[in-house]
Design a protein around this motif. Structure first.
Motif, PDB file in Angstrom:
ATOM      1  N   UNK A   3       0.833  -0.957   0.045  1.00 13.17           N
ATOM      2  CA  UNK A   3       0.011   0.174   0.106  1.00 13.17           C
ATOM      3  C   UNK A   3       1.021   1.186   0.142  1.00 13.17           C
ATOM      4  N   UNK A   4       0.449   2.349  -0.628  1.00 10.58           N
ATOM      5  CA  UNK A   4       1.010   3.666  -0.729  1.00 10.58           C
ATOM      6  C   UNK A   4       1.055   4.297   0.585  1.00 10.58           C
ATOM      7  N   UNK A   5       2.201   4.684   0.873  1.00 12.89           N
ATOM      8  CA  UNK A   5       2.574   5.565   2.041  1.00 12.89           C
ATOM      9  C   UNK A   5       2.626   7.284   1.624  1.00 12.89           C
ATOM     10  N   UNK A   6       1.694   7.737   1.452  1.00 15.62           N
ATOM     11  CA  UNK A   6       1.764   9.146   0.851  1.00 15.62           C
ATOM     12  C   UNK A   6       2.906  10.132   1.301  1.00 15.62           C
ATOM     13  N   UNK A   7       2.789  10.025   2.656  1.00 13.54           N
ATOM     14  CA  UNK A   7       3.833  10.985   3.427  1.00 13.54           C
ATOM     15  C   UNK A   7       5.353  10.527   2.904  1.00 13.54           C
ATOM     16  N   UNK A   8       5.530   9.134   2.998  1.00  8.68           N
ATOM     17  CA  UNK A   8       6.882   8.551   2.616  1.00  8.68           C
ATOM     18  C   UNK A   8       7.344   9.012   1.024  1.00  8.68           C
ATOM     19  N   UNK A   9       6.167   9.050   0.109  1.00  3.13           N
ATOM     20  CA  UNK A   9       6.460   9.343  -1.305  1.00  3.13           C
ATOM     21  C   UNK A   9       6.904  10.750  -1.260  1.00  3.13           C
ATOM     22  N   UNK A  10       6.181  11.761  -0.461  1.00  2.52           N
ATOM     23  CA  UNK A  10       6.586  13.206  -0.509  1.00  2.52           C
ATOM     24  C   UNK A  10       7.809  13.348   0.162  1.00  2.52           C
ATOM     25  N   UNK A  11       8.118  12.700   1.156  1.00  2.00           N
ATOM     26  CA  UNK A  11       9.661  13.002   1.833  1.00  2.00           C
ATOM     27  C   UNK A  11      10.481  12.539   0.940  1.00  2.00           C
ATOM     28  N   UNK A  12      10.305  11.342   0.063  1.00  4.66           N
ATOM     29  CA  UNK A  12      11.334  10.926  -0.769  1.00  4.66           C
ATOM     30  C   UNK A  12      11.378  11.654  -2.060  1.00  4.66           C
ATOM     31  N   UNK A  13      10.342  12.588  -2.468  1.00  4.09           N
ATOM     32  CA  UNK A  13      10.608  13.396  -3.639  1.00  4.09           C
ATOM     33  C   UNK A  13      11.281  14.683  -3.075  1.00  4.09           C
ATOM     34  N   UNK A  14      11.070  15.215  -2.050  1.00  5.33           N
ATOM     35  CA  UNK A  14      11.675  16.411  -1.349  1.00  5.33           C
ATOM     36  C   UNK A  14      13.235  16.296  -1.173  1.00  5.33           C
ATOM     37  N   UNK A  15      13.650  14.885  -1.039  1.00  8.64           N
ATOM     38  CA  UNK A  15      15.048  14.577  -0.589  1.00  8.64           C
ATOM     39  C   UNK A  15      15.756  13.987  -2.019  1.00  8.64           C
ATOM     40  N   UNK A  16      14.844  13.887  -3.172  1.00  5.51           N
ATOM     41  CA  UNK A  16      15.483  13.277  -4.403  1.00  5.51           C
ATOM     42  C   UNK A  16      16.387  14.310  -5.153  1.00  5.51           C
ATOM     43  N   UNK A  17      17.225  13.501  -5.999  1.00  9.71           N
ATOM     44  CA  UNK A  17      17.966  14.541  -6.821  1.00  9.71           C
ATOM     45  C   UNK A  17      17.061  15.326  -8.013  1.00  9.71           C
ATOM     46  N   UNK A  18      15.762  14.666  -8.133  1.00  7.48           N
ATOM     47  CA  UNK A  18      14.770  15.505  -9.089  1.00  7.48           C
ATOM     48  C   UNK A  18      14.817  16.569  -8.788  1.00  7.48           C
ATOM     49  N   UNK A  19      14.367  17.154  -7.591  1.00  7.72           N
ATOM     50  CA  UNK A  19      14.068  18.359  -6.959  1.00  7.72           C
ATOM     51  C   UNK A  19      15.353  19.232  -7.280  1.00  7.72           C
ATOM     52  N   UNK A  20      16.550  18.797  -7.218  1.00  5.36           N
ATOM     53  CA  UNK A  20      17.864  19.521  -7.662  1.00  5.36           C
ATOM     54  C   UNK A  20      17.958  19.906  -9.083  1.00  5.36           C
ATOM     55  N   UNK A  21      17.406  19.240  -9.760  1.00  6.57           N
ATOM     56  CA  UNK A  21      17.718  19.374 -11.114  1.00  6.57           C
ATOM     57  C   UNK A  21      17.075  20.563 -11.572  1.00  6.57           C
ATOM     58  N   UNK A  22      17.604  21.598 -12.547  1.00  7.67           N
ATOM     59  CA  UNK A  22      17.081  22.852 -12.891  1.00  7.67           C
ATOM     60  C   UNK A  22      15.908  22.852 -13.506  1.00  7.67           C
TER      61      UNK A  22
END
Length: 465
Positions: free
Chosen positions: A34-53
């Motif tokens: 089952x999807x943990x929505x908050x865990x997904x959000x946390x993963x995105x916030x700490x991901x390299x994707x957010x660092x990409x221009x």
């Protein structure tokens, strides 16, 4: 962000923003738990994707209407959308999770553009179906770039501290053979090969130009046309075992997975036309596709840090061309003949500069004549052909996101004037091909998917005989 200058879009990025070709890529990740929505959000916030221009920039236009990227602060909550999707009452009662996800993706392909008041990406979470859909605008990059970025956010299941391993396709091994043997080829053969490549380039480029102007396929049960991109869509999944593809590949000297894939498509389309056409089509009827070709020096998915280097040969962005893929209607007794014909055709395509020409010519037309004229030529060539196909060779080990194992990887894009758009992604020993069709032209895409699957099984049996 303040103090930073706006960055102009690439010519390809501007092209994908034209109304005729507005393209959004949808990457679907099936999840085991089952999807943990908050865990997904946390993963995105700490991901390299957010660092990409490109993933933290807004699309803006100047006074002359020219597009630019402008850095901004990313609010992850605005990009993560939770959707409660239930089975459609008009569908069968036992509709499974895959069918619900495919129906949702089909609707997205024609009716849901990305908002330009935030960076051009979104995560759609479907808890009931245990599916996460990453939506990205094609102006951000091509399939190789976007899939490489998405996988950079994942981890290996058996080594959680390490990112997903990136594999290249089998085309790299064949090119090394060519290099090893090239020193043993005499000067005359080298000259002959160069002349052959020049001739093939001239022939294929001429055909490409004519297709962009007026030459078109004969009308069949799988033909699209102008305006078809706006019609309601259906989406089906053809599932292949990677070992079956490899078994067929090994039975034909110097064949590749792409040779087998295009042979499967040729056989599958012939089967489908037999089912749909009131009279049997004429033998040798041409059905032309457009195949996307990665033009980077290294084939397959790329290491993200390497792609983000300005001097990299595998740089970020839209680095792909097209070549025309002429397939033909046949009813062969030997299933492997479809692969042999596909291999012979692809061997010639690889010798030519058709894919490089389509990429460079697109850039030149964008620069000299502007995006409106360039999009018109691209739209014409899509209307004059019958299908689109792409193939991305993904990780062959199981990976996870936010600690949740991924069960499948699939991709599709916004609808085109084509009646059939196919995107294949391999993952963990499987290869799933998404088949997007307008429901008024192809009301039963599951039948088409089965035609492809049955074609591969016949080829596997013939290869083992």
């Amino acid at each position: 962000m303040e103090g930073e200058e706006d960055q102009p879009l690439t010519p390809a990025g501007r092209l994908f923003l034209r109304p005729e070709l507005d393209q959004v890529v949808n990457c679907a990740f099936g999840l085991k738990h089952p999807i943990d929505v908050e865990a997904i959000k946390a993963e995105i916030k700490n991901s390299v994707m957010i660092q990409h221009p490109r993933f933290c920039s807004l699309l803006v236009r100047d006074k002359k209407g020219r597009e630019h990227w402008r850095r901004t602060k990313v609010e992850v909550e605005r990009h993560v959308l939770v959707r409660d999707i239930e089975s459609d009452g008009d569908e069968v009662e036992d509709e499974d999770a895959d069918e619900v996800v495919n129906r949702y993706l089909a609707d997205l392909s024609v009716s849901t553009p990305l908002n330009t008041d935030k960076p051009l990406w979104e995560f759609h979470l479907l808890p009931a179906q245990r599916c996460c859909i990453l939506r990205l605008h094609h102006a951000l990059g091509d399939g190789i770039s976007l899939m490489s970025l998405a996988l950079a956010c994942c981890r290996r299941i058996h080594h959680p501290d390490q990112p997903a391993t990136i594999f290249s396709s089998d085309s790299s091994s064949s090119s090394s053979k060519i290099k090893q043997n090239s020193n043993r080829i005499n000067i005359c053969r080298k000259v002959w090969k160069l002349m052959g490549a020049a001739w093939l380039s001239l022939v294929f480029i001429s055909k490409f130009v004519l297709r962009s102007l007026w030459v078109k396929d004969a009308k069949t049960a799988v033909s699209g046309g102008a305006g078809v991109e706006l019609w309601p869509r259906k989406l089906a999944t053809a599932r292949f075992d990677l070992e079956d593809l490899k078994a067929v590949k090994k039975s034909i000297v110097d064949a590749t997975i792409n040779d087998v894939l295009f042979g499967v498509i040729s056989s599958g389309l012939s089967r489908y036309l037999d089912l749909r056409s009131p009279t049997r089509p004429r033998e040798g009827l041409q059905i032309t596709g457009m195949a996307m070709v990665n033009l980077r020096k290294e084939p397959g998915l790329q290491d993200l840090s390497e792609m983000m280097r300005s001097n990299s040969g595998s740089k970020w962005g839209n680095q792909f061309g097209f070549f025309l893929l002429p397939l033909y209607y046949h009813r062969d007794v030997d299933p492997l003949r479809y692969v042999k014909r596909a291999k012979a055709m692809l061997d010639q395509k690889k010798q030519s500069l058709e894919a490089h020409f389509s990429y460079r010519m697109g850039d030149l037309i964008m620069s000299l004549l502007g995006p409106k004229f360039a999009s018109l030529l691209n739209y014409n060539i899509i209307c004059n052909t019958s299908f689109t196909i792409s193939n991305i060779f993904g990780p062959q080990e199981e990976i996870m996101i936010a600690g949740n194992p991924i069960t499948y990887l699939r991709a599709n894009s916004s609808s085109l004037p084509h009646a059939i758009t196919m995107h294949m992604v391999s993952y963990a020993g499987r290869a799933d091909m998404q088949i997007l069709v307008p429901k008024e032209i192809i009301p039963n895409p599951q039948v088409l998917a089965k035609c492809f699957q049955d074609a591969l099984l016949e080829m596997k049996e013939a290869a083992a005989a």
